[in-house]
Design a protein around this motif. Structure first.
Motif: not given
Length: 601
Positions: A50-77
């Protein structure tokens, strides 16, 4: 997922939007698009943070999106089963390749660049003839790295010459030109280029000076290019028409192309250039990998540099030894022999004397010597002085010190010194800032300098067309002006002409004064202080560096390196210890798959 959230992401990132049924995919697509805005070519999917690519000003938007996404175990598939991601093909908006996720057009550009480099070939060699040419160009044994660089250009079709400031890149260019002219059996077409108008102008100026030291015959004088131009001009790209005139269907007619300041070139511009180059064109890239990277995505020259092992294959080393007479380091196992063997590093510094502390500071920065902070703050580097600004008095004292230095230049004007000498004097001293706005930015610094100069009766202001002007005012052109033949970055000085009228005096690359009426100048800024970005490629006898008292994203080690290497003899730094320490630890990372292609496992 909320419709507003989708619209916000679409507006802010300008990305391809996945369906709201798959928030993980939407998040990844968003990550890719934002990373491109930060200069990355691709996004390593195994390292999404999360900290790698997103700006602080988008924190609220990205946190909600991040929580919806869950984990990345099956990301490739998830990626490969989507409708917007393709695997190593150009039919989908996003492309997955070697665990890197790309926007399609950047993936295609990277492939094109890789193919271009991989197709590099050796020239047909006449060793005895090449030895004779090198002997005519080099008369000293201490020109080891330059000699190898020139030899490399006679061996390969594509060459990369990498060196820091003062390592003699312009001298190398001059000798490369003569070497290639002398070995050619026909009259060759040569073009000199650089990414910006100012860089091209500097190359013209320094090359003209370097060639004056070399004895030329009449044929060489005719063939040698008279000036460098920008890559955009070479390709026929204009402000009105962004599409290049020269392309894969209408190629350039060039035998040799030399590109200076290659670290400033982004991936897409390299791709555009490659499309317009005939297969037989010899291309020579020069640059400093430690300077600021391009504004647009990519770090082309740095990717190339990472594949050099500071030694050569036995076959190339044998050729180099025969031609140069120098002892060449060899290496047994190489993953990419062709690329490694076409890179040369210039190490000897000609701008600084052997015991220069500015050169030492540069080396300490590049080798990550953190004790550099201690040495700066205890003033242990000679000719490098550091000050902290703890209060208003310290700030005012800094402005006074700057004005006192500039008064030497203003006094030359009062003595009616020739404009050439006035301009040259102004070039000796310069104030560099990291930012534009705020009390440590160029706008405020320039204003405070002018006010202090007025207090000390060094300048007297006039109002012309609702703008403030005065004798001695330095300005920088901020937009190319073809009709006046002025380039973005050109610096002019306001002086009285023979009729006692205020005009702007510019000194051209050929040491010729050009006088422009003030009324014709519209796009400019006062330049007692200038940004580090604008100073890239310049050099000053005494450089003053002013850093802000809080951290900014642009404050990186590359920015600091670029600033300190503008100084030739003396460097003054106004900065806090904590800021310098943060800068030294913050490297400008650019994710790119080019390294993966160039260094196959």
């Amino acid at each position: 997922m909320k419709k507003k959230m989708i619209n916000d992401i679409d507006f802010y990132f300008g990305t391809y939007i996945a369906t709201e049924k798959e928030p993980t995919l939407m998040l990844v697509a968003t990550c890719v698009s934002y990373s491109v805005g930060c200069g990355h070519v691709c996004l390593p999917i195994l390292n999404i943070k999360k900290k790698l690519v997103f700006p602080k000003k988008e924190k609220k938007l990205i946190n909600e999106l991040w929580n919806l996404a869950g984990n990345f175990k099956n990301l490739t598939s998830i990626l490969l089963n989507s409708n917007i991601v393709g695997y190593n093909n150009n039919l989908k908006p996003l492309v997955l390749s070697k665990n890197n996720l790309y926007l399609n057009y950047l993936w295609q550009a990277e492939k094109k660049v890789f193919e271009f480099i991989s197709n590099n070939k050796k020239e047909k060699l006449n060793i005895i003839f090449l030895k004779k040419i090198l002997k005519s160009l080099f008369h000293k044994d201490n020109d080891y790295y330059q000699k190898i660089s020139v030899a490399m250009t006679m061996i390969w079709k594509i060459i990369f010459i990498i060196g820091g400031p003062g390592t003699g890149k312009t001298t190398v260019i001059a000798k490369i030109l003569l070497a290639l002219i002398r070995i050619s059996e026909k009259k060759i077409k040569i073009k000199l280029t650089a990414p910006t108008g100012k860089a091209a102008s500097r190359l013209t100026e320094s090359l003209t000076y370097a060639l004056k030291k070399i004895q030329l015959n009449e044929l060489e004088k005719k063939i040698l290019p008279k000036e460098a131009i920008t890559l955009h001009s070479l390709l026929g790209i204009t402000e009105k028409n962004k599409k290049p005139f020269f392309n894969i269907k209408n190629m350039l007619n060039i035998d040799v192309l030399i590109i200076d300041e290659s670290s400033m070139i982004d991936l897409l511009l390299i791709e555009t250039l490659i499309n317009a180059l005939p297969k037989n064109t010899k291309v020579i890239f020069l640059g400093d990998v430690n300077q600021l990277p391009s504004i647009e995505p990519g770090c082309f020259l740095k990717d190339i540099y990472f594949n050099h092992h500071h030694a050569y294959s036995h076959s190339t080393a044998k050729i180099l030894t025969n031609i140069t007479g120098c002892k060449i380091n060899t290496i047994k196992y190489l993953s990419n022999t062709i690329l490694n063997d076409s890179i040369c590093i210039l190490k000897k510094k000609y701008r600084f004397h052997d015991k220069s502390d500015i050169a030492q500071l540069e080396e300490d920065l590049n080798t990550n010597q953190l004790n550099v902070i201690k040495k700066i703050f205890f003033n242990q580097y000679k000719n490098i002085t550091q000050y902290q600004i703890n209060n208003n008095d310290d700030y005012h004292h800094m402005i006074i010190k700057i004005v006192q230095e500039y008064s030497k230049y203003l006094n030359l004007i009062k003595k009616n010194t020739h404009p050439k000498n006035i301009i040259k004097k102004f070039k000796e001293y310069r104030v560099l800032c990291a930012i534009k706005n705020g009390i440590y930015g160029i706008k405020k610094i320039n204003t405070h300098i002018e006010k202090e100069m007025e207090k000390m009766n060094l300048i007297q202001s006039y109002q012309i067309n609702n703008n403030t002007w005065y004798i001695g005012k330095p300005i920088m052109i901020t937009k190319n002006n073809k009709s006046l033949k002025l380039l973005n970055g050109d610096i002019g000085i306001t002086l009285l002409d023979n009729k006692k009228k205020l005009k702007i005096f510019f000194l051209s690359s050929y040491n010729i004064i050009k006088i422009i009426p003030i009324e014709l100048i519209s796009e400019y800024e006062t330049t007692w202080a200038m940004t580090i970005h604008k100073a890239q490629g310049s050099e000053f006898t005494h450089t003053v560096l002013i850093l802000p008292n809080k951290d900014y994203a642009i404050l990186t080690k590359e920015l600091l390196y670029t600033a300190i290497t503008r100084a030739c003899n003396k460097l003054t730094i106004y900065a806090e210890k904590k800021i310098l320490l943060k800068i030294m630890k913050k490297t400008n990372i650019r994710y790119s798959g080019l390294n993966t292609y160039l260094s196959p496992l």
